[in-house]
Structures are given as structure tokens and as C-alpha cells.
Scaffold this active site. Structure first.
Site, short mmCIF file in Angstrom:
data_model
loop_
_atom_site.label_atom_id
_atom_site.label_comp_id
_atom_site.label_asym_id
_atom_site.label_seq_id
_atom_site.Cartn_x
_atom_site.Cartn_y
_atom_site.Cartn_z
N GLY A 7 0.69 -1.29 -0.23
CA GLY A 7 -0.19 0.02 -0.33
C GLY A 7 0.85 1.27 -0.22
CD GLN A 67 3.13 5.87 2.44
OE1 GLN A 67 2.54 6.00 2.30
NE2 GLN A 67 4.05 5.44 3.19
CB CYS A 86 4.84 2.76 7.50
SG CYS A 86 4.21 4.36 6.48
CG LEU A 87 6.58 0.69 1.51
CD1 LEU A 87 5.78 1.28 0.68
CD2 LEU A 87 8.08 -0.01 2.19
CG HIS A 123 -0.96 1.84 6.94
ND1 HIS A 123 -0.07 1.01 8.37
CD2 HIS A 123 -0.70 2.91 6.35
CE1 HIS A 123 1.04 1.72 7.53
NE2 HIS A 123 1.13 2.52 6.70
CD GLU A 124 -1.32 2.76 2.79
OE1 GLU A 124 -1.13 4.26 2.41
OE2 GLU A 124 0.01 2.02 2.81
CG HIS A 157 0.24 6.95 5.32
ND1 HIS A 157 0.62 7.53 5.80
CD2 HIS A 157 0.39 5.91 4.79
CE1 HIS A 157 1.80 6.61 5.93
NE2 HIS A 157 1.94 5.24 5.47
#
Ligand code: ZN
Length: 188
Positions: free
Chosen positions: A46, A51, A96-97, A138-139, A142
Site C-alpha cells: 500500500g 508518501q 510502513c515504507l 493504514h493508507e 496517511h
């Protein structure tokens, strides 16, 4: 399509509420393509637009690399809105990236109903459960400036303080491109 740097915790853009997409133009289409490529290059499932430096309400999801989810199609969600959340909650380990090398369990609703616009600006609603619901929540966070580490208790936050400082100072070895500085923001 190209791989672009991923913003990391400490970058201001990750704490800013993303704005709504009003029109699907070349920049949006191009960003979505880059998001898929950047996410896959970093082995993510994701990725939110902020990001990759664009403060717009868009995220992409592709859980098909995960065993048992091979049939799930990649999705780009524009202006997503979680309409409802299940009462049942479950713990799932998240990463998380934008926060490399940190994984912890977070408790969230097991299922959600989410509406969004696709790249043709057609409205869709999806009932998501388990891993898909988890990635989407989660996204979705963000896009509101929330990171999964915000859910950790004080002891956990203390435990990872040094690690987060290392990420912010770019003193961690990360095997995908990340933003160059904390001010990284392509679109203000
Ligand atoms: Zn994330």
C-alpha cells in the site's frame, strides 16, 4: 512510469492533511503509475500519495503478493471515504515504507466499507475485510496525517525513539530511494 523517492517520518508532508482531487489530469495519472511502481520496488502492499510527495487524497493497494491473496486486484483509490467500520477489532502487525525496519501490532476494526473514485472518476464502494481492510485503514490514515506509530503506547514510542531519529537523519540503510530532506514536498 518511474520509481520515485518515498517520504519518511519526520517529513512535514506526512503530517499534513491531503487535499481532495478535483480533476484527473496527467499529473494525477502519472503519479498513480509512479506510486504502483515505487510501491512494488519497495515490496510494499500500500502507498499513499503523500508518501511520494503529493499531498492529494489518493492511495494505491496491491495485496496480491501476499500468500492467500493472489486473486486480489490492484486498486487506486481517489478521495476515499470510510463509510462504516465493523465493531469487531483484530490485531495485525503493520509496517510502513515511510518508517523502515519497524513493525508492530496495531488493533483496528476487522472490516470496513469504503467508497472512492477510480481513475475514471467513477464512484465505487468496496466491502473490505482482514488484510485488505487493514491496508486501506493504514493508507486512509496517511491522507489525514496519521502514522501507525501514533497508535503505539508510550513504552513502545520510547523504545523506538532512537530508531525514528535515525530515519529522520537518514542514518539508516534503506534499499529503496527515500526523500532527501525533511522539507521534501513537491506540491504544497
Ligand atoms: Zn504507511
Amino acid at each position: 512510469m518511474s520509481i520515485v523517492p518515498i517520504t519518511v517520518c519526520g517529513d512535514k508532508i506526512l503530517r499534513k492533511k491531503a487535499s481532495k482531487v478535483t480533476e484527473i489530469d496527467g499529473q494525477i495519472v502519472g503519479t498513480i503509475a509512479n506510486m504502483f511502481e515505487t510501491m512494488r520496488n519497495a515490496n510494499g502492499i500500500g502507498l499513499a500519495a503523500n508518501q511520494v510527495g503529493l499531498s492529494k487524497q489518493i492511495f494505491v493497494v496491491d495485496i496480491s503478493p501476499v500468500e492467500g491473496y493472489e486473486d486480489y486486484k490492484p486498486l487506486a483509490l481517489i478521495n476515499p471515504k470510510i463509510i462504516s467500520r465493523s465493531d469487531e477489532t483484530i490485531p495485525i502487525e503493520e509496517g510502513c515504507l515511510s518508517i523502515p525496519d519497524l513493525r508492530e501490532e496495531v488493533i483496528r476494526p476487522k472490516g470496513i466499507n469504503i467508497s472512492f473514485y477510480d481513475v475514471n472518476m467513477k464512484e465505487q464502494t468496496i466491502e473490505a475485510d482482514a488484510l485488505l481492510a487493514r491496508v486501506m485503514q493504514h493508507e486512509y490514515d496517511h491522507l489525514r496525517g496519521v502514522l501507525f506509530i501514533d497508535y503505539l503506547d508510550d513504552d513502545m514510542k520510547k523504545k523506538y525513539k532512537k530508531h525514528l531519529a535515525k530515519i529522520k537523519k537518514r542514518k539508516l540503510d534503506i534499499d529503496y530511494p527515500i526523500s532527501a530532506s525533511t522539507d521534501y514536498m513537491l506540491i504544497k
